[in-house]
Design an enzyme around this catalytic site. Structure first.
Site, PDB file in Angstrom:
ATOM      1  N   LYS A  13      39.946 -12.955 -32.338  1.00  0.00           N
ATOM      2  CA  LYS A  13      40.796 -11.795 -32.012  1.00  0.00           C
ATOM      3  C   LYS A  13      40.975 -11.656 -30.498  1.00  0.00           C
ATOM      4  O   LYS A  13      42.088 -11.476 -30.015  1.00  0.00           O
ATOM      5  CB  LYS A  13      40.175 -10.496 -32.571  1.00  0.00           C
ATOM      6  CG  LYS A  13      39.939 -10.509 -34.068  1.00  0.00           C
ATOM      7  CD  LYS A  13      39.360  -9.197 -34.566  1.00  0.00           C
ATOM      8  CE  LYS A  13      37.978  -8.882 -34.054  1.00  0.00           C
ATOM      9  NZ  LYS A  13      36.925  -9.824 -34.498  1.00  0.00           N
ATOM     10  N   ARG A  88      38.573  -0.556 -37.598  1.00  0.00           N
ATOM     11  CA  ARG A  88      37.581  -1.383 -38.278  1.00  0.00           C
ATOM     12  C   ARG A  88      37.111  -0.750 -39.581  1.00  0.00           C
ATOM     13  O   ARG A  88      36.290  -1.329 -40.281  1.00  0.00           O
ATOM     14  CB  ARG A  88      36.365  -1.477 -37.375  1.00  0.00           C
ATOM     15  CG  ARG A  88      36.061  -2.833 -36.826  1.00  0.00           C
ATOM     16  CD  ARG A  88      34.937  -2.624 -35.847  1.00  0.00           C
ATOM     17  NE  ARG A  88      34.182  -3.789 -35.601  1.00  0.00           N
ATOM     18  CZ  ARG A  88      34.391  -4.603 -34.578  1.00  0.00           C
ATOM     19  NH1 ARG A  88      35.384  -4.392 -33.748  1.00  0.00           N
ATOM     20  NH2 ARG A  88      33.597  -5.611 -34.398  1.00  0.00           N
ATOM     21  N   ARG A 127      29.753 -18.965 -27.639  1.00  0.00           N
ATOM     22  CA  ARG A 127      30.711 -18.244 -26.768  1.00  0.00           C
ATOM     23  C   ARG A 127      30.091 -17.918 -25.401  1.00  0.00           C
ATOM     24  O   ARG A 127      28.938 -17.542 -25.304  1.00  0.00           O
ATOM     25  CB  ARG A 127      31.132 -16.932 -27.443  1.00  0.00           C
ATOM     26  CG  ARG A 127      31.950 -16.048 -26.491  1.00  0.00           C
ATOM     27  CD  ARG A 127      32.641 -14.901 -27.162  1.00  0.00           C
ATOM     28  NE  ARG A 127      31.757 -14.103 -27.976  1.00  0.00           N
ATOM     29  CZ  ARG A 127      32.181 -13.200 -28.847  1.00  0.00           C
ATOM     30  NH1 ARG A 127      33.471 -12.993 -29.007  1.00  0.00           N
ATOM     31  NH2 ARG A 127      31.329 -12.508 -29.548  1.00  0.00           N
ATOM     32  N   ARG A 160      26.915 -12.957 -24.674  1.00  0.00           N
ATOM     33  CA  ARG A 160      26.775 -11.571 -25.130  1.00  0.00           C
ATOM     34  C   ARG A 160      25.455 -11.372 -25.862  1.00  0.00           C
ATOM     35  O   ARG A 160      25.024 -12.224 -26.621  1.00  0.00           O
ATOM     36  CB  ARG A 160      27.945 -11.211 -26.064  1.00  0.00           C
ATOM     37  CG  ARG A 160      29.119 -10.626 -25.312  1.00  0.00           C
ATOM     38  CD  ARG A 160      30.351 -10.459 -26.140  1.00  0.00           C
ATOM     39  NE  ARG A 160      30.175  -9.836 -27.432  1.00  0.00           N
ATOM     40  CZ  ARG A 160      31.170  -9.556 -28.269  1.00  0.00           C
ATOM     41  NH1 ARG A 160      32.417  -9.844 -27.932  1.00  0.00           N
ATOM     42  NH2 ARG A 160      30.944  -8.998 -29.428  1.00  0.00           N
ATOM     43  N   ARG A 171      26.260  -8.537 -37.986  1.00  0.00           N
ATOM     44  CA  ARG A 171      27.671  -8.171 -37.748  1.00  0.00           C
ATOM     45  C   ARG A 171      28.561  -8.679 -38.876  1.00  0.00           C
ATOM     46  O   ARG A 171      29.508  -7.990 -39.277  1.00  0.00           O
ATOM     47  CB  ARG A 171      28.136  -8.739 -36.398  1.00  0.00           C
ATOM     48  CG  ARG A 171      27.532  -7.985 -35.220  1.00  0.00           C
ATOM     49  CD  ARG A 171      27.592  -8.795 -33.938  1.00  0.00           C
ATOM     50  NE  ARG A 171      28.938  -9.122 -33.530  1.00  0.00           N
ATOM     51  CZ  ARG A 171      29.241 -10.147 -32.732  1.00  0.00           C
ATOM     52  NH1 ARG A 171      28.289 -10.931 -32.266  1.00  0.00           N
ATOM     53  NH2 ARG A 171      30.483 -10.359 -32.407  1.00  0.00           N
TER      54      ARG A 171
HETATM   55  P1  AP5 Z   1      36.719 -14.540 -29.758  1.00  0.00           P
HETATM   56  O1  AP5 Z   1      38.169 -14.609 -29.466  1.00  0.00           O
HETATM   57  O2  AP5 Z   1      35.823 -13.932 -28.733  1.00  0.00           O
HETATM   58  O3  AP5 Z   1      36.470 -13.874 -31.200  1.00  0.00           O
HETATM   59  P2  AP5 Z   1      36.555 -12.340 -31.662  1.00  0.00           P
HETATM   60  O4  AP5 Z   1      37.181 -12.309 -33.010  1.00  0.00           O
HETATM   61  O5  AP5 Z   1      37.189 -11.504 -30.588  1.00  0.00           O
HETATM   62  O6  AP5 Z   1      35.019 -12.047 -31.789  1.00  0.00           O
HETATM   63  P3  AP5 Z   1      34.156 -10.778 -31.349  1.00  0.00           P
HETATM   64  O7  AP5 Z   1      32.717 -11.200 -31.484  1.00  0.00           O
HETATM   65  O8  AP5 Z   1      34.552 -10.272 -29.978  1.00  0.00           O
HETATM   66  O9  AP5 Z   1      34.539  -9.770 -32.411  1.00  0.00           O
HETATM   67  P4  AP5 Z   1      33.720  -8.569 -32.867  1.00  0.00           P
HETATM   68  O10 AP5 Z   1      34.720  -7.884 -33.693  1.00  0.00           O
HETATM   69  O11 AP5 Z   1      32.431  -8.840 -33.514  1.00  0.00           O
HETATM   70  O12 AP5 Z   1      33.252  -7.918 -31.493  1.00  0.00           O
HETATM   71  P5  AP5 Z   1      33.756  -6.651 -30.668  1.00  0.00           P
HETATM   72  O13 AP5 Z   1      33.635  -6.980 -29.245  1.00  0.00           O
HETATM   73  O14 AP5 Z   1      35.054  -6.150 -31.198  1.00  0.00           O
HETATM   74  O15 AP5 Z   1      36.225 -16.035 -30.078  1.00  0.00           O
HETATM   75  C1  AP5 Z   1      34.865 -16.319 -30.345  1.00  0.00           C
HETATM   76  C2  AP5 Z   1      34.532 -17.720 -29.775  1.00  0.00           C
HETATM   77  O16 AP5 Z   1      35.302 -18.704 -30.472  1.00  0.00           O
HETATM   78  C3  AP5 Z   1      34.866 -17.895 -28.290  1.00  0.00           C
HETATM   79  O17 AP5 Z   1      33.893 -18.704 -27.705  1.00  0.00           O
HETATM   80  C4  AP5 Z   1      36.226 -18.626 -28.292  1.00  0.00           C
HETATM   81  O18 AP5 Z   1      36.375 -19.453 -27.148  1.00  0.00           O
HETATM   82  C5  AP5 Z   1      36.111 -19.454 -29.572  1.00  0.00           C
HETATM   83  N1  AP5 Z   1      37.409 -19.646 -30.232  1.00  0.00           N
HETATM   84  C6  AP5 Z   1      38.378 -18.721 -30.417  1.00  0.00           C
HETATM   85  N2  AP5 Z   1      39.433 -19.254 -31.068  1.00  0.00           N
HETATM   86  C7  AP5 Z   1      39.097 -20.553 -31.324  1.00  0.00           C
HETATM   87  C8  AP5 Z   1      39.769 -21.637 -31.981  1.00  0.00           C
HETATM   88  N3  AP5 Z   1      40.993 -21.498 -32.515  1.00  0.00           N
HETATM   89  N4  AP5 Z   1      39.122 -22.821 -32.059  1.00  0.00           N
HETATM   90  C9  AP5 Z   1      37.882 -22.982 -31.531  1.00  0.00           C
HETATM   91  N5  AP5 Z   1      37.204 -21.999 -30.886  1.00  0.00           N
HETATM   92  C10 AP5 Z   1      37.803 -20.802 -30.784  1.00  0.00           C
HETATM   93  O19 AP5 Z   1      32.671  -5.558 -31.090  1.00  0.00           O
HETATM   94  C11 AP5 Z   1      31.334  -5.621 -30.612  1.00  0.00           C
HETATM   95  C12 AP5 Z   1      30.568  -4.395 -31.103  1.00  0.00           C
HETATM   96  O20 AP5 Z   1      31.175  -3.189 -30.581  1.00  0.00           O
HETATM   97  C13 AP5 Z   1      30.563  -4.170 -32.627  1.00  0.00           C
HETATM   98  O21 AP5 Z   1      29.535  -4.919 -33.253  1.00  0.00           O
HETATM   99  C14 AP5 Z   1      30.341  -2.663 -32.712  1.00  0.00           C
HETATM  100  O22 AP5 Z   1      29.000  -2.336 -32.485  1.00  0.00           O
HETATM  101  C15 AP5 Z   1      31.177  -2.144 -31.547  1.00  0.00           C
HETATM  102  N6  AP5 Z   1      32.581  -1.846 -31.937  1.00  0.00           N
HETATM  103  C16 AP5 Z   1      33.696  -2.473 -31.484  1.00  0.00           C
HETATM  104  N7  AP5 Z   1      34.792  -1.933 -32.049  1.00  0.00           N
HETATM  105  C17 AP5 Z   1      34.372  -0.957 -32.879  1.00  0.00           C
HETATM  106  C18 AP5 Z   1      35.039  -0.060 -33.763  1.00  0.00           C
HETATM  107  N8  AP5 Z   1      36.378  -0.085 -33.916  1.00  0.00           N
HETATM  108  N9  AP5 Z   1      34.289   0.819 -34.469  1.00  0.00           N
HETATM  109  C19 AP5 Z   1      32.941   0.859 -34.332  1.00  0.00           C
HETATM  110  N10 AP5 Z   1      32.242   0.016 -33.523  1.00  0.00           N
HETATM  111  C20 AP5 Z   1      32.948  -0.875 -32.801  1.00  0.00           C
END
Ligand code: AP5
Length: 216
Positions: A13, A88, A127, A160, A171
């Site tokens: 994402k 979410r 990552r 991270r 997660r």
């Molecule tokens: P990346 O693009 O970083 O993936 P992502 O889907 O953004 O993963 P996240 O871990 O950031 O998502 P998340 O939803 O768990 O975390 P968030 O920060 O929102 O890619 C991942 C890796 O893969 C990278 O190394 C990239 O280079 C590689 N990659 C990407 N595309 C690729 C491809 N095509 N081929 C190969 N490699 C590839 O949330 C973190 C925390 O915040 C949550 O756990 C929660 O506690 C809180 N939080 C956030 N939002 C909310 C909400 N709405 N409500 C409540 N709590 C929330």
């Protein structure tokens, strides 16, 4: 352009939101980035959110929603936004719908990325993120030219806290329990496009752009 990107942790994402933000000239609004910045700055939001994030749990709505509303009301979001990580839950989707409805606005697209679990785990555990500009890397799939140094700005890369294997598992469980039902919610409303999130980053990007353009 008002787009929501859905998908489990590691689906890509953040990677795709950055590319889409550049393409459509609207900001990426990442709830995770917003929360991590608050934790780092030790703001009241950050202090409340920290424990939930460390355990891989969702931050409660009463803690998060105000900050999201404030972010979406900022001037740079007038022309649109790419939402990454929000909503979410169904409750968050309803809150977003209400918020947009108050301004007589609606989402243009909701795109969900499908990626199998073993790939998610390997993407997350490798990552690395730039401490300064937020650029994303992967030690194997997208390594920086110099180990642990950002290609774009030369700053340090970091892993991270929640990308350790135990927290990754937590997660993924939270996603299955609390976020996956949101796909049906958008599907029932005819708003959901689903794409294969496997393949090169540029291939995934093209799939999303095609979805956006055919629905627009
Ligand atoms: P990346 O693009 O970083 O993936 P992502 O889907 O953004 O993963 P996240 O871990 O950031 O998502 P998340 O939803 O768990 O975390 P968030 O920060 O929102 O890619 C991942 C890796 O893969 C990278 O190394 C990239 O280079 C590689 N990659 C990407 N595309 C690729 C491809 N095509 N081929 C190969 N490699 C590839 O949330 C973190 C925390 O915040 C949550 O756990 C929660 O506690 C809180 N939080 C956030 N939002 C909310 C909400 N709405 N409500 C409540 N709590 C929330």
């Amino acid at each position: 352009m008002r787009l929501v990107l859905l998908g489990p942790p590691g689906a890509g994402k953040g990677t795709q939101a950055k590319l889409l933000a550049e393409q459509f000239r609207v900001p990426q609004v990442s709830s995770g980035d917003l929360l991590r910045e608050a934790v780092q700055r030790e703001t009241p939001l950050g202090l409340e959110a920290k424990g939930f994030m460390e355990r891989g749990e969702l931050v409660p709505d009463e803690v998060l929603l105000g900050a999201i509303e404030e972010r979406l009301a900022a001037a740079d979001c007038y022309q649109g936004f790419i939402l990454d990580g929000f909503p979410r839950t169904i409750a968050q989707a309803e809150a977003l719908c209400k918020l947009l409805g108050a301004g007589k606005l609606r989402l243009d697209s909701v795109v969900s990325m499908r990626v199998p679990e073993p790939t998610l785990v390997s993407r997350l555990s490798g990552r690395r993120t730039c401490r300064n500009c937020g650029a994303l890397y992967h030690v194997e799939f997208n390594p920086p030219r110099q180990a642990e140094v950002c290609n774009r700005c030369g700053s340090d890369l970091f892993q991270r806290e929640d990308d350790r294997e135990e927290t990754i598992r937590a997660r993924l469980q939270v996603y299955a329990r609390q976020t996956a039902p949101l796909l049906d919610w958008y599907r029932e409303r005819g708003r959901l496009a689903e794409i294969d999130g496997l393949g090169d980053r540029s291939e995934v990007f093209s799939r999303i752009v095609t979805c956006v353009e055919t629905r627009g």
